[in-house]
Design a protein around this motif. Sequence first.
Motif, PDB file in Angstrom:
ATOM      1  N   GLY A   1       0.893  -1.381   0.094  1.00  0.00           N
ATOM      2  CA  GLY A   1      -0.236  -0.312   0.157  1.00  0.00           C
ATOM      3  C   GLY A   1       0.530   1.314   0.032  1.00  0.00           C
ATOM      4  N   GLY A   2       2.040   0.897  -0.367  1.00  0.00           N
ATOM      5  CA  GLY A   2       3.208   2.671  -0.111  1.00  0.00           C
ATOM      6  C   GLY A   2       3.288   2.700  -1.664  1.00  0.00           C
ATOM      7  N   ASN A   3       2.910   4.568  -0.765  1.00  0.00           N
ATOM      8  CA  ASN A   3       3.951   4.983  -2.349  1.00  0.00           C
ATOM      9  C   ASN A   3       5.087   5.094  -2.368  1.00  0.00           C
ATOM     10  N   ILE A   4       6.011   4.639  -2.055  1.00  0.00           N
ATOM     11  CA  ILE A   4       6.977   5.302  -1.899  1.00  0.00           C
ATOM     12  C   ILE A   4       7.884   3.727  -1.948  1.00  0.00           C
ATOM     13  N   GLY A   5       9.829   3.991  -2.669  1.00  0.00           N
ATOM     14  CA  GLY A   5      10.515   2.909  -2.967  1.00  0.00           C
ATOM     15  C   GLY A   5       9.738   2.232  -4.177  1.00  0.00           C
ATOM     16  N   LEU A   6      10.361   1.016  -4.090  1.00  0.00           N
ATOM     17  CA  LEU A   6      10.291   0.058  -4.987  1.00  0.00           C
ATOM     18  C   LEU A   6       8.662  -0.639  -5.161  1.00  0.00           C
ATOM     19  N   MET A   7       7.855  -0.346  -3.753  1.00  0.00           N
ATOM     20  CA  MET A   7       6.363  -0.417  -3.881  1.00  0.00           C
ATOM     21  C   MET A   7       6.148   0.270  -5.028  1.00  0.00           C
TER      22      MET A   7
ATOM     23  N   VAL B   1      -0.376   4.235   6.966  1.00  0.00           N
ATOM     24  CA  VAL B   1      -1.000   5.976   6.729  1.00  0.00           C
ATOM     25  C   VAL B   1      -1.160   7.133   7.066  1.00  0.00           C
ATOM     26  N   ALA B   2      -0.499   7.232   8.530  1.00  0.00           N
ATOM     27  CA  ALA B   2      -0.522   8.544   9.193  1.00  0.00           C
ATOM     28  C   ALA B   2       1.648   8.925   9.454  1.00  0.00           C
ATOM     29  N   LYS B   3       2.462   8.377   8.463  1.00  0.00           N
ATOM     30  CA  LYS B   3       3.241   8.973   8.761  1.00  0.00           C
ATOM     31  C   LYS B   3       3.390   9.461   6.952  1.00  0.00           C
ATOM     32  N   GLU B   4       2.131   9.255   5.755  1.00  0.00           N
ATOM     33  CA  GLU B   4       1.711  10.398   4.832  1.00  0.00           C
ATOM     34  C   GLU B   4       2.010   9.191   3.754  1.00  0.00           C
ATOM     35  N   VAL B   5       2.899   7.689   3.640  1.00  0.00           N
ATOM     36  CA  VAL B   5       3.020   6.880   2.862  1.00  0.00           C
ATOM     37  C   VAL B   5       2.277   5.921   1.927  1.00  0.00           C
TER      38      VAL B   5
END
Length: 194
Positions: free
Chosen positions: A43-49, A72-76
């Motif tokens: 579910g992340g928007n960072i890195g290889l994910m 989610v709270a860390k905005e990723v």
Amino acid sequence: MTTLKSISVFTGANKGSHPNYSHAAQSLGKALVKQDITLIYGGGNIGLMGVLADSVLNAGGRVIGVIPEFLVAKEVAHQGLTELIIVNSMHERKAKMMELSDAFIAMSGGWGTLDELFEVLTWSQLGLHHSPCGLLNIAGYFGYLLEFLEHSVAQGFLRSEHLESLLVEEKPERLLQALSNYHAPTIEKWIDRV
């Protein structure tokens, strides 16, 4: 032959030190869409994910993210997914991903990727699922890990049948084909009793 409708992919929240990793994530994403397979991931928007999810979405595919509330709270959390499932814990995340998936792939990543991979392999060994598991071994990333697992077999801590059930390929299309052709081994006894 196994019909694969959805595959969980475990991979890093970083992109790594070589562009091959991002290129592989993009290639895997396109291969999933070409075979009409839904991506299940963290579910992340960072890195290889994030690279993988964006690759599937940009090719018109379906992506389901499963993410714990504290991340989610860390905005990723990726906000552009087909579906984002928010859970309470990392444990719940892994259980939900297993529930949604017909197969599992690990790509390059760190602690989290290895944790997810080894948990799903352990569940397979215990007979909690019979779904195929694979490693996308980009640029030999998992080479030392595979050597260690062979060492575990040689030392009597892992059965060769269980190691052989981990499918390893360097190309996404070949790995997807191997996962489709997988037949779970029948192992009556996995613990040696003295």
